[in-house]
Motif scaffolding. Sequence first.
Motif, PDB file in Angstrom:
ATOM      1  N   GLU A 184      12.964  10.789 -82.649  1.00 16.93           N
ATOM      2  CA  GLU A 184      12.129  11.870 -83.183  1.00 16.93           C
ATOM      3  C   GLU A 184      11.702  11.518 -84.604  1.00 16.93           C
ATOM      4  O   GLU A 184      12.524  11.115 -85.422  1.00 16.93           O
ATOM      5  CB  GLU A 184      12.912  13.188 -83.189  1.00 16.93           C
ATOM      6  N   ARG A 209       6.016  16.108 -80.048  1.00 17.21           N
ATOM      7  CA  ARG A 209       7.239  16.595 -79.406  1.00 17.21           C
ATOM      8  C   ARG A 209       7.303  18.123 -79.521  1.00 17.21           C
ATOM      9  O   ARG A 209       7.507  18.823 -78.551  1.00 17.21           O
ATOM     10  CB  ARG A 209       8.445  15.952 -80.094  1.00 17.21           C
ATOM     11  N   ASP A 210       7.101  18.617 -80.749  1.00 17.40           N
ATOM     12  CA  ASP A 210       7.105  20.059 -80.996  1.00 17.40           C
ATOM     13  C   ASP A 210       6.004  20.345 -82.012  1.00 17.40           C
ATOM     14  O   ASP A 210       6.126  19.994 -83.188  1.00 17.40           O
ATOM     15  CB  ASP A 210       8.480  20.488 -81.534  1.00 17.40           C
ATOM     16  N   ARG A 211       4.916  20.969 -81.515  1.00  9.35           N
ATOM     17  CA  ARG A 211       3.750  21.143 -82.364  1.00  9.35           C
ATOM     18  C   ARG A 211       4.055  22.020 -83.574  1.00  9.35           C
ATOM     19  O   ARG A 211       3.623  21.737 -84.694  1.00  9.35           O
ATOM     20  CB  ARG A 211       2.599  21.751 -81.535  1.00  9.35           C
ATOM     21  N   ASP A 212       4.822  23.090 -83.373  1.00  4.39           N
ATOM     22  CA  ASP A 212       5.145  24.009 -84.471  1.00  4.39           C
ATOM     23  C   ASP A 212       6.029  23.339 -85.517  1.00  4.39           C
ATOM     24  O   ASP A 212       5.833  23.514 -86.718  1.00  4.39           O
ATOM     25  CB  ASP A 212       5.841  25.263 -83.931  1.00  4.39           C
ATOM     26  N   ALA A 213       7.002  22.589 -85.051  1.00  2.51           N
ATOM     27  CA  ALA A 213       7.930  21.919 -85.981  1.00  2.51           C
ATOM     28  C   ALA A 213       7.340  20.633 -86.540  1.00  2.51           C
ATOM     29  O   ALA A 213       7.947  19.992 -87.403  1.00  2.51           O
ATOM     30  CB  ALA A 213       9.250  21.630 -85.285  1.00  2.51           C
ATOM     31  N   LYS A 214       6.161  20.257 -86.020  1.00  4.95           N
ATOM     32  CA  LYS A 214       5.496  19.014 -86.421  1.00  4.95           C
ATOM     33  C   LYS A 214       6.420  17.805 -86.256  1.00  4.95           C
ATOM     34  O   LYS A 214       6.576  16.994 -87.172  1.00  4.95           O
ATOM     35  CB  LYS A 214       4.997  19.110 -87.865  1.00  4.95           C
ATOM     36  N   THR A 215       7.014  17.733 -85.095  1.00  6.35           N
ATOM     37  CA  THR A 215       7.818  16.555 -84.786  1.00  6.35           C
ATOM     38  C   THR A 215       7.140  15.755 -83.680  1.00  6.35           C
ATOM     39  O   THR A 215       6.385  16.303 -82.861  1.00  6.35           O
ATOM     40  CB  THR A 215       9.243  16.926 -84.342  1.00  6.35           C
TER      41      THR A 215
END
Length: 275
Positions: A184, A209-215
């Motif tokens: 990640e 991976r996670d749009r909100d967490a920007k990962t």
Amino acid sequence: MNQLLTLTSDPFVLCERDGVAYYRAPNLVFPHGFSTRMGGVSTAPHLKSLNLAYGRGDEASVVEENQRRFFHAVFHVDGLSNAARREQIHSADIVYADKGGIYPPGDGFFTDTPGVILTVKIADCVPILLADPQRRLIAALHAGWRGTVSGIARKGVEALCDMGADPLNIQAAVGTSIRPCCYEVREDFYDAIKDECGEAFAERFVTVRDRDAKTFSADVAGMNLAILKEAGVKEENIAVSPLCTACHGDLFFSHRASKGQRGTMMAAIMLDETS
Ligand SMILES: [Zn+2]
């Protein structure tokens, strides 16, 4: 050489000799191996048991014994004096090795000299071994993401071609590394890949991976596969280990999974006189 077991559809073969477990690629004819963490004498839980690098917490004598065991298992020689090594700096610097010993810092070797063991150290980064069986040329490369985007895989292919290899004859083995399931990364990583290699390359190998967490999930082995193909190596001549170092803590050391408390593995290849 005994074959212990075959995991999933892994084209690499897990071998064992004198208690040392290591992987062989299916397509390299010259003696070579990718170490696991099994078969050494390190006793600390995070170094157990085949830690092959100094500076991780083992006494030097322990590291030497581990290296001796690994080289003996793979090459059937006491390889300590024949092994070419260098401090790795996440560069694309590779050097011709005509003998064993410590070379200036950089991230790979190539040679046409029989008996010299080319080594790279890894614990999540991508190890790449190259061989041209026709011209009897080999290379060992350490491809962390920085070395990868700096083109170390392409430079390895070019180095062999400069010595007479045809890229169509080059066999490549991309060993076990941390895979997208566990690698990640954040937006700065995506941006760095985009800056070096363009947006299409970043989109392909650094996926959300996670749009909100920007990962994001990074596929560095996939990057190297693409770079090797671009350099002229045929896809059917490239073997990629499907295993993730961070997913298999019983088999491999992983820098990410252990938060840096880990031993170090090695990939090594040598031209013998007869193969
Ligand atoms: Zn994983």
